[in-house]
Design an enzyme around this catalytic site. Structure first.
Site, PDB file in Angstrom:
ATOM      1  N   HIS A  11       0.822  -1.218  -0.137  1.00  0.00           N
ATOM      2  CA  HIS A  11      -0.068   0.137  -0.030  1.00  0.00           C
ATOM      3  C   HIS A  11       0.999   1.135   0.033  1.00  0.00           C
ATOM      4  CE1 HIS A  11      -3.734  -1.656   0.326  1.00  0.00           C
ATOM      5  NE2 HIS A  11      -3.574  -2.359   1.493  1.00  0.00           N
ATOM      6  N   GLU A  20      -1.797 -14.050 -15.737  1.00  0.00           N
ATOM      7  CA  GLU A  20      -1.344 -13.799 -14.342  1.00  0.00           C
ATOM      8  C   GLU A  20      -0.720 -15.119 -13.796  1.00  0.00           C
ATOM      9  OE1 GLU A  20      -4.362 -11.086 -12.036  1.00  0.00           O
ATOM     10  OE2 GLU A  20      -5.159 -12.548 -13.548  1.00  0.00           O
ATOM     11  N   ASN A  61       2.400  -8.215 -11.306  1.00  0.00           N
ATOM     12  CA  ASN A  61       2.459  -8.729  -9.759  1.00  0.00           C
ATOM     13  C   ASN A  61       2.201 -10.201  -9.437  1.00  0.00           C
ATOM     14  OD1 ASN A  61       2.878  -5.849  -9.869  1.00  0.00           O
ATOM     15  ND2 ASN A  61       0.906  -5.477  -8.998  1.00  0.00           N
ATOM     16  N   ASP A  62       0.973 -10.398  -9.856  1.00  0.00           N
ATOM     17  CA  ASP A  62       0.505 -11.888  -9.876  1.00  0.00           C
ATOM     18  C   ASP A  62       1.377 -12.916 -10.596  1.00  0.00           C
ATOM     19  OD1 ASP A  62      -1.165 -12.248  -7.665  1.00  0.00           O
ATOM     20  OD2 ASP A  62      -2.895 -11.346  -8.957  1.00  0.00           O
ATOM     21  N   ARG A  82       3.907 -12.006  -2.821  1.00  0.00           N
ATOM     22  CA  ARG A  82       4.390 -10.634  -3.259  1.00  0.00           C
ATOM     23  C   ARG A  82       4.143  -9.509  -1.977  1.00  0.00           C
ATOM     24  NH1 ARG A  82       0.422  -6.920  -5.596  1.00  0.00           N
ATOM     25  NH2 ARG A  82      -1.507  -7.841  -5.455  1.00  0.00           N
ATOM     26  N   CYS A 124      -0.286  -4.388 -17.429  1.00  0.00           N
ATOM     27  CA  CYS A 124      -0.984  -3.362 -16.182  1.00  0.00           C
ATOM     28  C   CYS A 124      -0.462  -3.530 -14.908  1.00  0.00           C
ATOM     29  CB  CYS A 124      -2.519  -3.537 -16.327  1.00  0.00           C
ATOM     30  SG  CYS A 124      -2.964  -5.259 -15.803  1.00  0.00           S
TER      31      CYS A 124
END
Length: 563
Positions: free
Chosen positions: A188, A417, A440-441, A451, A488
């Protein structure tokens, strides 16, 4: 006087800053001298009142949040503060005879273990849970709550980690930079700092000890370098680096393209209609990822057809004729919904999430697709693309495409992903119109590394050659079928990595809106052949560090000022 020291971490939000340190107040911890509970019922009531107070404070912060997505995070944390499961856990510890603060800490630790086991979104919420624990403990002890102190002058924040409740309400005019010892590139803190344009570095080990005397620090959020007690020459170099960065960004406007004209669409990642309105004001080409799950999370019932249609229509209107790529509901075992509970699973992180949940609850998907179709009819000039998350097989892609096209949606795609989708992309893409890579995934599934676990950050570097090989396979599938491939994930917002992705065959990059100018400038410094050479060097490298260094060695030297 503190000696000059140079520390290194992970740069997560580009930019430079120097200034005095403001140390985030640390949690006070368990009261070691508290008595055991002799009246669990009364103590339990006292804890409930404290948690209600914490929740009310978080809701107040939500009203001051700097974006709708930040507001949503704070409101979700407020709900977590009064979670019945957490309260039952505290009651259980009190009945065992634990003191009040120990009962809170022990119950939270049990709950945190359950969230970690769930993985994904729920694992991310462990930070929120610990924030609740620390605030509640401070209130019980009558001590100041942990958090960002009142700033009397613009400062650089230093913390073990920052809870979303803190990051979401930061004032970029007062916070020059952020340095944390913990955290990860997709935490975050990292994402919100990038959205706010605040230079930030995470995993800076030893920073708390290094600033014990409260000196000035200098920060380069692009490369993750921190200088404690910088010299005048350090400050001059940082100022010069900022000047060069501004010069490199000057004139960065218009469509994304390499120096020789190879087009690359530059898009924004968004999560709410308000995000769309803000992002649409930037000089970019649309949105490459609208995370629609913000409509669904932390609710007792699914959003109605009318509510969804209103939101999607607002997003499309914000961007006009520019592209908007909507990801259908990405929830399930790792983002459980109270109205779509599929029961416990042995390994929820690898369970029925994303499209798998939609296949189990077709009604949720059908309503969402119909709402998207109605929104598109309401804004006919819009360029709406819709994609499904967590697709692994041809059968899944075919199933989703048939359902989406039945509603009249014009462009249907999938998220890549999983390694399965990457390796078999040519076959998967035969069923749809496009694909978007969620780095990310894809990274965490390729490297078998959570992650959200900061200690594994090096494994999750987008420069890992194994991940780049997965992206290359996906792009080869795109070339074989004539279908465009986008990215993305957070990797798309790194100016240096963007060159590699384009060289691998990626046709669009989606990122935090504030990163678009730097990526566009980087592309215009290099021709496509150079990008392709960079991609080959990176994939063939032995390590992530070797990959980045090889690419940096042949990049335009001016690019260093954008990192």
């Amino acid at each position: 006087m503190t000696d000059r020291r140079v520390l290194h971490g992970i740069g997560v939000s580009a930019g430079t800053a120097s200034g005095p340190v403001a140390v985030v107040t640390q949690a006070v911890g368990i009261d070691e001298h508290e008595a055991a509970s002799v009246d669990p019922a009364a103590d339990g009531e006292r804890v409930r009142e404290v948690l209600e107070g914490v929740a009310a404070s978080l809701r107040e912060r939500a009203e001051r949040a700097n974006s709708e997505s930040s507001k949503a995070v704070l409101e979700a944390t407020a709900v977590l503060a009064t979670d019945k499961g957490l309260i039952r856990g505290i009651d259980k510890e009190l009945k065992k005879g634990a003191g009040v603060t120990k009962a809170i800490h022990d119950a939270v630790e049990v709950y945190a273990g359950k969230l970690r086991k769930l993985g994904g979104y729920m694992a991310e919420r462990v930070t929120d849970l610990y924030d609740i624990r620390d605030r509640a403990t401070a209130r019980v002890r009558g001590l100041p709550e942990p958090g960002v102190p009142a700033l009397s002058q613009p400062s650089i924040l230093v913390a073990e980690d920052l809870a979303p409740a803190e990051t979401a309400t930061l004032d970029p005019e007062q916070v020059l930079g952020i340095i944390t010892e913990a955290g990860g590139a997709t935490s975050h803190t990292a994402i919100l700092a990038a959205q706010l344009g605040i230079p930030a570095a995470v995993q800076v080990k030893g920073i708390a000890e290094a600033i014990i005397d409260g000196p000035v620090v200098a920060l380069d959020g692009g490369v993750g370098e921190v200088i404690v007690a910088p010299t005048d020459s350090d400050a001059t170099e940082l100022a010069e680096r900022s000047r060069r960065r501004a010069a490199a960004l000057a004139g960065s406007s218009g469509e994304g393209a390499t120096r020789d004209g190879s087009r690359v669409k530059l898009l924004a990642n968004i999560g709410t209609a308000e995000d769309a309105e803000k992002a649409a004001k930037y000089d970019l080409e649309g949105s490459g990822l609208f995370r629609s799950e913000f409509l669904f999370l932390d609710r007792d019932s699914a959003p109605s057809l009318e509510e969804q249609t209103e939101t999607y229509t607002a997003v499309l209107r914000a961007f006009g004729e520019r592209r908007v790529v909507v990801r259908t509901l990405d929830a399930g075992a790792d983002k459980p919904l109270s109205f779509a509970d599929l029961g416990e699973e042995e390994n929820p992180a690898l369970g029925r999430r994303g499209l798998r949940l939609s296949q189990a609850r077709e009604d949720l998907l059908d309503t969402q697709l119909e709402a998207l179709a109605q929104a598109h009819r309401a804004v006919p000039e819009s360029e709406l693309w819709v994609m499904a998350p967590m697709v692994a097989t041809v059968e899944e892609a075919r199933w989703f495409a048939a359902r989406a096209r039945a509603t009249g949606l014009p462009k249907v795609g999938v998220m890549v992903e999983t390694p399965a989708a990457a390796i078999r992309s040519a076959h998967v893409l035969e069923e749809v119109d496009f694909a978007s890579i969620g780095t990310n995934d894809l990274s965490q599934y390729t490297m078998a590394a959570d992650r959200m676990q900061g200690e594994l950050a090096e494994l999750l570097s987008p420069w890992q050659p194994a991940l780049l090989a997965m992206i290359r396979e996906t792009c080869r599938g795109g070339e074989a079928t004539g279908k465009p491939i986008g990215v993305c994930g957070e990797a798309g917002g790194d100016p240096l990595m963007a060159l590699v992705l384009v060289g691998l065959g990626v046709k669009s990059l989606s990122m935090a809106p504030g990163k678009v100018r730097a990526v566009r400038a980087a592309l215009r410094m290099h021709d496509f052949d150079t990008c392709r050479q960079m991609a080959n060097y990176a994939v063939d490298a032995r390590t992530a560090r070797d990959a980045r260094e090889a690419v940096l060695a042949i990049a335009d030297p001016v690019l260093r000022d954008l990192l």
